[in-house]
Design a protein around this motif. Structure first.
Motif, PDB file in Angstrom:
ATOM      1  N   LEU A  68       0.853  -1.087  -0.002  1.00 41.99           N
ATOM      2  CA  LEU A  68       0.043   0.150   0.053  1.00 41.99           C
ATOM      3  C   LEU A  68       1.039   1.323  -0.019  1.00 41.99           C
ATOM      4  CD1 LEU A  68      -2.722  -0.960   2.643  1.00 41.99           C
ATOM      5  CD2 LEU A  68      -3.086  -0.875  -0.017  1.00 41.99           C
ATOM      6  N   LEU A  69       1.840   1.336   0.678  1.00 38.57           N
ATOM      7  CA  LEU A  69       2.808   2.325   0.983  1.00 38.57           C
ATOM      8  C   LEU A  69       3.658   2.528  -0.272  1.00 38.57           C
ATOM      9  CD1 LEU A  69       3.788   4.415   2.664  1.00 38.57           C
ATOM     10  CD2 LEU A  69       5.399   3.000   3.688  1.00 38.57           C
ATOM     11  N   LEU A  70       3.840   1.740  -1.197  1.00 39.09           N
ATOM     12  CA  LEU A  70       4.649   1.677  -2.225  1.00 39.09           C
ATOM     13  C   LEU A  70       3.844   2.424  -3.386  1.00 39.09           C
ATOM     14  CD1 LEU A  70       6.771  -1.823  -2.148  1.00 39.09           C
ATOM     15  CD2 LEU A  70       7.392   0.465  -1.600  1.00 39.09           C
ATOM     16  N   THR A  71       2.858   1.958  -3.622  1.00 40.45           N
ATOM     17  CA  THR A  71       2.009   2.613  -4.936  1.00 40.45           C
ATOM     18  C   THR A  71       0.776   3.230  -4.472  1.00 40.45           C
ATOM     19  OG1 THR A  71       0.902   0.349  -5.244  1.00 40.45           O
ATOM     20  CG2 THR A  71       3.222   0.631  -6.279  1.00 40.45           C
ATOM     21  N   GLY A  72       0.340   3.991  -5.174  1.00 41.58           N
ATOM     22  CA  GLY A  72      -0.902   4.703  -4.986  1.00 41.58           C
ATOM     23  C   GLY A  72      -2.433   3.949  -5.151  1.00 41.58           C
ATOM     24  N   CYS A  73      -2.095   2.567  -6.133  1.00 44.63           N
ATOM     25  CA  CYS A  73      -3.339   2.072  -6.091  1.00 44.63           C
ATOM     26  C   CYS A  73      -3.096   0.486  -5.873  1.00 44.63           C
ATOM     27  CB  CYS A  73      -4.038   2.064  -7.582  1.00 44.63           C
ATOM     28  SG  CYS A  73      -5.486   1.385  -7.900  1.00 44.63           S
ATOM     29  N   THR A  74      -3.422  -0.336  -5.193  1.00 44.48           N
ATOM     30  CA  THR A  74      -3.117  -1.778  -4.888  1.00 44.48           C
ATOM     31  C   THR A  74      -4.369  -2.314  -4.430  1.00 44.48           C
ATOM     32  OG1 THR A  74      -1.025  -1.119  -3.936  1.00 44.48           O
ATOM     33  CG2 THR A  74      -1.637  -3.280  -3.400  1.00 44.48           C
ATOM     34  N   GLU A  75      -4.538  -3.691  -4.877  1.00 45.53           N
ATOM     35  CA  GLU A  75      -5.605  -4.402  -4.608  1.00 45.53           C
ATOM     36  C   GLU A  75      -4.859  -5.961  -3.854  1.00 45.53           C
ATOM     37  OE1 GLU A  75      -7.968  -5.394  -8.033  1.00 45.53           O
ATOM     38  OE2 GLU A  75      -8.647  -3.411  -8.171  1.00 45.53           O
ATOM     39  N   THR A  76      -5.209  -5.986  -2.652  1.00 49.93           N
ATOM     40  CA  THR A  76      -4.653  -7.146  -1.818  1.00 49.93           C
ATOM     41  C   THR A  76      -5.770  -8.109  -1.624  1.00 49.93           C
ATOM     42  OG1 THR A  76      -3.039  -5.680  -1.001  1.00 49.93           O
ATOM     43  CG2 THR A  76      -3.457  -7.865   0.227  1.00 49.93           C
ATOM     44  N   GLU A  77      -5.565  -9.531  -1.440  1.00 44.22           N
ATOM     45  CA  GLU A  77      -6.644 -10.447  -1.303  1.00 44.22           C
ATOM     46  C   GLU A  77      -5.837 -11.342  -0.507  1.00 44.22           C
ATOM     47  OE1 GLU A  77      -9.761 -13.001  -3.748  1.00 44.22           O
ATOM     48  OE2 GLU A  77      -7.692 -13.159  -4.472  1.00 44.22           O
ATOM     49  N   ILE A  78      -6.599 -11.879   0.662  1.00 43.35           N
ATOM     50  CA  ILE A  78      -6.332 -12.936   1.618  1.00 43.35           C
ATOM     51  C   ILE A  78      -7.257 -14.141   1.514  1.00 43.35           C
ATOM     52  CG2 ILE A  78      -5.465 -13.535   3.816  1.00 43.35           C
ATOM     53  CD1 ILE A  78      -5.195 -10.422   4.500  1.00 43.35           C
ATOM     54  N   THR A  86       5.097 -20.668  -1.227  1.00 43.06           N
ATOM     55  CA  THR A  86       5.272 -20.892  -2.657  1.00 43.06           C
ATOM     56  C   THR A  86       4.963 -19.586  -3.268  1.00 43.06           C
ATOM     57  OG1 THR A  86       4.949 -23.038  -2.684  1.00 43.06           O
ATOM     58  CG2 THR A  86       4.879 -21.737  -4.916  1.00 43.06           C
ATOM     59  N   VAL A  87       5.961 -18.736  -3.937  1.00 43.46           N
ATOM     60  CA  VAL A  87       5.849 -17.505  -4.310  1.00 43.46           C
ATOM     61  C   VAL A  87       5.718 -17.332  -5.880  1.00 43.46           C
ATOM     62  CG1 VAL A  87       6.759 -15.158  -4.592  1.00 43.46           C
ATOM     63  CG2 VAL A  87       6.945 -16.686  -2.412  1.00 43.46           C
ATOM     64  N   GLU A  88       4.781 -16.976  -6.520  1.00 47.26           N
ATOM     65  CA  GLU A  88       4.788 -16.228  -7.988  1.00 47.26           C
ATOM     66  C   GLU A  88       4.741 -14.900  -8.070  1.00 47.26           C
ATOM     67  OE1 GLU A  88       1.180 -18.090  -9.553  1.00 47.26           O
ATOM     68  OE2 GLU A  88       1.369 -20.106  -8.449  1.00 47.26           O
ATOM     69  N   LYS A  89       5.667 -14.527  -8.954  1.00 48.10           N
ATOM     70  CA  LYS A  89       5.705 -13.014  -9.004  1.00 48.10           C
ATOM     71  C   LYS A  89       5.764 -12.379 -10.536  1.00 48.10           C
ATOM     72  CE  LYS A  89      10.617 -12.846  -7.768  1.00 48.10           C
ATOM     73  NZ  LYS A  89      11.712 -12.381  -6.833  1.00 48.10           N
ATOM     74  N   ALA A  90       5.336 -11.380 -10.939  1.00 53.33           N
ATOM     75  CA  ALA A  90       5.419 -11.024 -12.131  1.00 53.33           C
ATOM     76  C   ALA A  90       5.336  -9.359 -12.239  1.00 53.33           C
ATOM     77  CB  ALA A  90       4.288 -11.344 -13.093  1.00 53.33           C
ATOM     78  N   TYR A  91       6.446  -8.776 -13.018  1.00 49.87           N
ATOM     79  CA  TYR A  91       6.337  -7.409 -13.126  1.00 49.87           C
ATOM     80  C   TYR A  91       6.424  -7.158 -14.576  1.00 49.87           C
ATOM     81  CZ  TYR A  91       8.515  -8.218  -8.334  1.00 49.87           C
ATOM     82  OH  TYR A  91       8.747  -8.536  -7.231  1.00 49.87           O
ATOM     83  N   THR A  92       5.664  -6.026 -14.738  1.00 49.85           N
ATOM     84  CA  THR A  92       5.423  -5.430 -16.228  1.00 49.85           C
ATOM     85  C   THR A  92       5.514  -3.807 -16.091  1.00 49.85           C
ATOM     86  OG1 THR A  92       2.896  -5.057 -16.175  1.00 49.85           O
ATOM     87  CG2 THR A  92       3.698  -7.302 -16.858  1.00 49.85           C
ATOM     88  N   SER A  93       5.611  -3.260 -17.186  1.00 49.04           N
ATOM     89  CA  SER A  93       5.596  -1.793 -17.221  1.00 49.04           C
ATOM     90  C   SER A  93       4.562  -1.036 -16.559  1.00 49.04           C
ATOM     91  CB  SER A  93       5.762  -1.147 -18.546  1.00 49.04           C
ATOM     92  OG  SER A  93       4.720  -1.505 -19.378  1.00 49.04           O
ATOM     93  N   GLU A  94       3.370  -1.914 -16.488  1.00 44.19           N
ATOM     94  CA  GLU A  94       1.925  -1.263 -15.952  1.00 44.19           C
ATOM     95  C   GLU A  94       1.624  -1.836 -14.424  1.00 44.19           C
ATOM     96  OE1 GLU A  94      -0.924  -2.936 -18.475  1.00 44.19           O
ATOM     97  OE2 GLU A  94      -0.324  -1.538 -20.085  1.00 44.19           O
ATOM     98  N   SER A 138      -0.526  -4.508  -7.907  1.00 45.94           N
ATOM     99  CA  SER A 138      -0.201  -2.990  -7.912  1.00 45.94           C
ATOM    100  C   SER A 138      -0.085  -2.382  -8.990  1.00 45.94           C
ATOM    101  CB  SER A 138       1.251  -2.791  -7.164  1.00 45.94           C
ATOM    102  OG  SER A 138       1.147  -3.239  -5.930  1.00 45.94           O
ATOM    103  N   ASP A 139      -0.477  -1.211  -9.335  1.00 50.10           N
ATOM    104  CA  ASP A 139      -0.700  -0.472 -10.514  1.00 50.10           C
ATOM    105  C   ASP A 139       0.432   0.462 -10.674  1.00 50.10           C
ATOM    106  OD1 ASP A 139      -1.194   1.104 -12.629  1.00 50.10           O
ATOM    107  OD2 ASP A 139      -3.141   1.895 -12.053  1.00 50.10           O
ATOM    108  N   TRP A 140       1.439   0.284 -11.556  1.00 48.95           N
ATOM    109  CA  TRP A 140       2.536   1.058 -11.755  1.00 48.95           C
ATOM    110  C   TRP A 140       2.289   1.984 -12.973  1.00 48.95           C
ATOM    111  CZ3 TRP A 140       6.771  -3.005 -10.922  1.00 48.95           C
ATOM    112  CH2 TRP A 140       6.839  -3.574  -9.310  1.00 48.95           C
ATOM    113  N   GLU A 141       1.225   2.016 -13.488  1.00 47.92           N
ATOM    114  CA  GLU A 141       1.068   2.882 -14.778  1.00 47.92           C
ATOM    115  C   GLU A 141       1.530   4.339 -14.554  1.00 47.92           C
ATOM    116  OE1 GLU A 141      -2.004   3.545 -18.435  1.00 47.92           O
ATOM    117  OE2 GLU A 141      -2.402   2.656 -16.563  1.00 47.92           O
ATOM    118  N   GLY A 142       2.487   4.618 -15.339  1.00 43.18           N
ATOM    119  CA  GLY A 142       2.963   6.246 -15.370  1.00 43.18           C
ATOM    120  C   GLY A 142       4.143   6.485 -14.697  1.00 43.18           C
ATOM    121  N   LEU A 143       4.637   5.538 -14.042  1.00 44.96           N
ATOM    122  CA  LEU A 143       5.857   5.510 -12.964  1.00 44.96           C
ATOM    123  C   LEU A 143       6.985   5.256 -14.063  1.00 44.96           C
ATOM    124  CD1 LEU A 143       4.886   3.595  -9.705  1.00 44.96           C
ATOM    125  CD2 LEU A 143       4.511   6.215 -10.547  1.00 44.96           C
TER     126      LEU A 143
END
Length: 294
Positions: free
Chosen positions: A38-48, A97-105, A66-71
């Motif tokens: 939440l602190l890192l980005t302005g728009c985050t959706e979290t699910e537990i 077990t961790v799955e992660k993915a990063y894109t420009s968005e 997390s939405d990184w569009e425009g950064l």
């Protein structure tokens, strides 16, 4: 002016990566991950998500989008670095077990811990152990109950998540005032939800929108990021040969069938008793008749 705002955001989030990344390493509090995102980005959706799935596994899953569009590229790299540190903590220290993915968005993390079992009953016991483990659980309170009847198995789950208390433990008052303002804004723009999953042929109780499909019930509630959130789910399940019988109506079909069998058995027993009593009565009268004539 726009450039100054952007530089301020870069400074804020770059500091946040290192400040909260260090907090996570110092304090073993798994749900600080949620607040870090939440602190890192302005728009985050979290699910537990937690519960017992169709494969008889107790599980706890935490996912973030997390939405990184425009950064800019530099900020995205810093964000990736911060989320990598969180992912490493969950994977290496907590066994997820961790799955992660990063894109420009944007970036996403999905972290899951599973405890397989031989039966749904054993998996439910494993869920109790999982959600009451203080090094893993995100919950302030956990109440799990299982009932075993002749006709159905009952499963009940009630949890309390206290995001407000987690905020207090972050020690945000130690941050500069401008960072606190930005964090408050990020918190307002983000959302989270809590999902409970239990074996089910039918639903006993749950929040609005609870579904019951493919042998499990799924309840979902929004998380109050500044206070406490409670979620409850109760189900009943007909289990045959180790598998959940699908469809709530099957419970009542089974109940009717077993009741009919019981009625037939009681009826047959009563007929046997009556027949035996009648035979004994007739035999008794025959023995008494000669004595009465004399």
């Amino acid at each position: 002016a726009a450039s100054d705002v952007y530089k301020r955001q870069v400074l804020f989030r770059t500091k946040a990566v290192h400040v909260l990344g260090g907090v996570i390493m110092r304090r073993i509090w798994p749900m600080l991950f949620l607040l870090l995102a939440l602190l890192l980005t302005g728009c985050t959706e979290t699910e537990i998500i937690c519960g017992v799935d169709q494969e008889k596994c107790a599980f706890l899953t935490i996912s973030v989008e997390s939405d990184w569009e425009g950064l800019g590229n530099m900020l995205r790299r810093d964000l990736e670095d911060g989320m990598d540190r969180v992912a490493k903590h969950y994977e290496k220290d907590l066994g997820f077990t961790v799955e992660k993915a990063y894109t420009s968005e944007g970036g996403s993390l999905r972290m899951t811990l599973k405890r397989p079992a031989e039966s749904y009953e054993a998996a439910f016991e494993g869920l109790k152990a999982l959600l009451t483990d203080e090094t893993i659980t995100p919950f302030l309170q956990v109440n799990l109950q299982q009932t075993d009847h002749d006709l159905v198995q009952g499963f009940g789950m009630e949890v309390t998540l206290d995001a407000g208390r987690m905020l207090e433990n972050l020690g945000l008052e130690e941050l500069p005032g401008d960072l606190q303002v930005d964090f408050t804004q990020s918190l307002a723009e983000s959302s989270a939800k809590l999902c409970l999953v239990l074996p089910a042929s039918g639903l006993v109780s749950g929040p609005d929108g609870t579904t019951c499909e493919e042998g499990v019930a799924r309840a979902e509630v929004p998380v109050d990021l500044r206070g406490q959130t409670q979620a409850k789910l109760s189900t009943q399940a007909v289990i045959r040969d180790g598998e959940v019988v699908l469809g709530a109506e099957q419970i009542y079909i089974d109940q009717i069938q077993r009741l009919e069998q019981l009625v037939w058995a009681i009826g047959a027993l009563l007929m046997l008793i009556l027949a035996t009593a009648g035979a004994l009565f007739l035999a008794s009268r025959k023995r008494k008749k000669p004595t009465q004539l004399n």
